[in-house]
Design an enzyme around this catalytic site. Structure first.
Site: not given
Ligand code: CP3
Length: 368
Positions: A103, A67, A54, A58, A178
């Site tokens: 994602d 974004r 990540r 944000r 999910y």
């Molecule tokens: O920098 C990175 O790691 C790049 C990309 C990345 C994202 N998601 C971008 C993202 C990666 C590798 C993921 C994987 C992902 N997505 C996982 C596995 C890794 C982990 O964190 O355990 C999981 C479980 C998800 C599912 C998911 N997507 C969640 C739980 C969330 C957060 C929701 C929130 O608002 O708290 C997301 C959204 C997401 N994926 C964001 C990002 C940058 C946030 C989006 C935003 O800006 O609001």
């Protein structure tokens, strides 16, 4: 012990690499000699490589700006935007790898399923997938549907030069969790009950997810990713017997989709201290360790020949520089128990993190 360049090339075998395009960064772009790839194949480069799960997101003001006005999944499927966001943390922090901005549910969106990512909640499905009827109706995805992913990867690697891009996918259990639940949950009772109440439906669902996660990985590798990571964020909710009986083979299938290319594969989970041995058996060249188990202990659990990735506690990022520095020194020292060490956090960068702390942390690790 330091691996010579020739034995490193033997690990990334020419026969396997020849399946990649001649212009692929591992063949023509010099990423095979980068600190990240060297460590992933068991070497100890001049400085420990570091990247952060990540790292794009944000915590960066430039991410929030890029974004603005575009929802998460639309951003992932807009190649120029996905490439720009992927590059932001590399430019700012000088990390040793980019992680592709996407994602784990993007392949579901590509498959045409009703899925969205809701800020603060994560992935949400229009309806859950639990019965054999619902699962049998899931579509095959043509490889061409992954073209926006290929395009984003290729725009990214053109700008990265010799810094490797890490591609990724969600592991079958985490993505299927999910789908079976219809959204996020704390205990993952939906998928954990389903695998016992209707093991055939579970098997069919996990098989479908393993195939699409495998396609997602292959698209990224073919377009230029030099390594991949399989994220099994929720596998830690499983007892080892269920992981072995209902999950391990599906994770092995997803990782197996890119085995023929010979690129390094990281297998990561959270809360998976008890599963590290089984996850290593499922496959992957590097085991990613979360912040709950020290790396010397993790190395005992997977064997000293396996390179480890991890595992600075994200909670330490905001605990003050001295505390973070001391903790990082301890992580680096325990990481010496393994054949090689790729430094990372034990889970993702919290959105509230001060990005200047991450930049300073990269400098500190590079000087170690
Ligand atoms: O920098 C990175 O790691 C790049 C990309 C990345 C994202 N998601 C971008 C993202 C990666 C590798 C993921 C994987 C992902 N997505 C996982 C596995 C890794 C982990 O964190 O355990 C999981 C479980 C998800 C599912 C998911 N997507 C969640 C739980 C969330 C957060 C929701 C929130 O608002 O708290 C997301 C959204 C997401 N994926 C964001 C990002 C940058 C946030 C989006 C935003 O800006 O609001």
């Amino acid at each position: 012990m330091t691996t010579s360049s020739s034995s490193r090339r033997a690990l990334l075998t020419d026969a396997q690499l020849s399946r990649l395009a001649p212009t692929h960064p591992l063949r023509a772009g010099g990423t095979d000699d980068s600190p990240l790839i060297r460590a992933m194949v068991g070497d100890r480069p001049e400085h420990p490589p570091v990247w952060f799960m990540r790292q794009a997101g944000r915590s960066l003001p430039e991410y929030r700006q890029a974004r603005e006005g575009t929802n998460m999944l639309e951003s992932c499927l807009t190649p120029s935007l996905a490439a720009e966001i992927t590059l932001q943390p590399v430019r700012r922090h000088g990390v040793d790898a980019a992680i592709f901005f996407s994602d784990i549910v993007v392949p579901l969106k590509i498959a045409g399923l009703d899925v969205d990512i809701v800020p603060g909640r994560g992935p949400v499905m229009g309806s859950p997938y639990r019965t054999m009827r619902e699962i049998e109706a899931l579509p095959e995805i043509p490889d061409a549907a992954f073209d926006p992913i290929r395009e984003a990867v290729s725009l990214t690697v053109d700008q990265l030069g010799s810094t490797p891009l890490i591609g990724f996918a969600g592991a079958p259990f985490t993505v299927a969790a999910y789908m079976a639940e219809g959204g996020s949950s704390r205990d993952h009772l939906g998928p954990r009950t389903m695998m016992h109440r209707d093991p055939e439906a579970w098997e069919a669902l996990a098989t479908w997810v393993a195939r699409v996660s495998g396609q997602f990985l292959a698209a990224q590798v073919e377009a230029g990713a030099s390594a991949v990571q399989l994220f099994d964020s929720w596998a830690g909710s499983l007892p080892e017997r269920d992981y072995r009986a209902h999950v391990l083979a599906h994770s092995a299938a997803a990782l197996g989709a890119v085995e023929k290319y010979g690129i390094p594969r990281v297998h990561f989970g959270t809360g998976t201290g008890e599963l590290l041995g089984a996850m290593k058996e499922a496959g992957g060249d590097v085991v990613g360790v979360d912040y709950r188990v020290d790396l010397d202990e993790a190395s005992r659990r997977v064997g000293p020949e396996t390179p480890l990735q991890g595992n600075i506690d994200p909670a330490m990022l905001d605990a003050g520089w001295e505390v973070l520095q001391k903790h990082t020194t301890d992580v680096l020292s325990k990481g010496r128990a393994a054949a090689a060490h790729i430094v990372n956090l034990g889970h993702g960068v919290p959105p509230s993190t001060d990005p200047t702390v991450l930049t300073r942390l990269v400098e500190f690790i590079h000087e170690s």
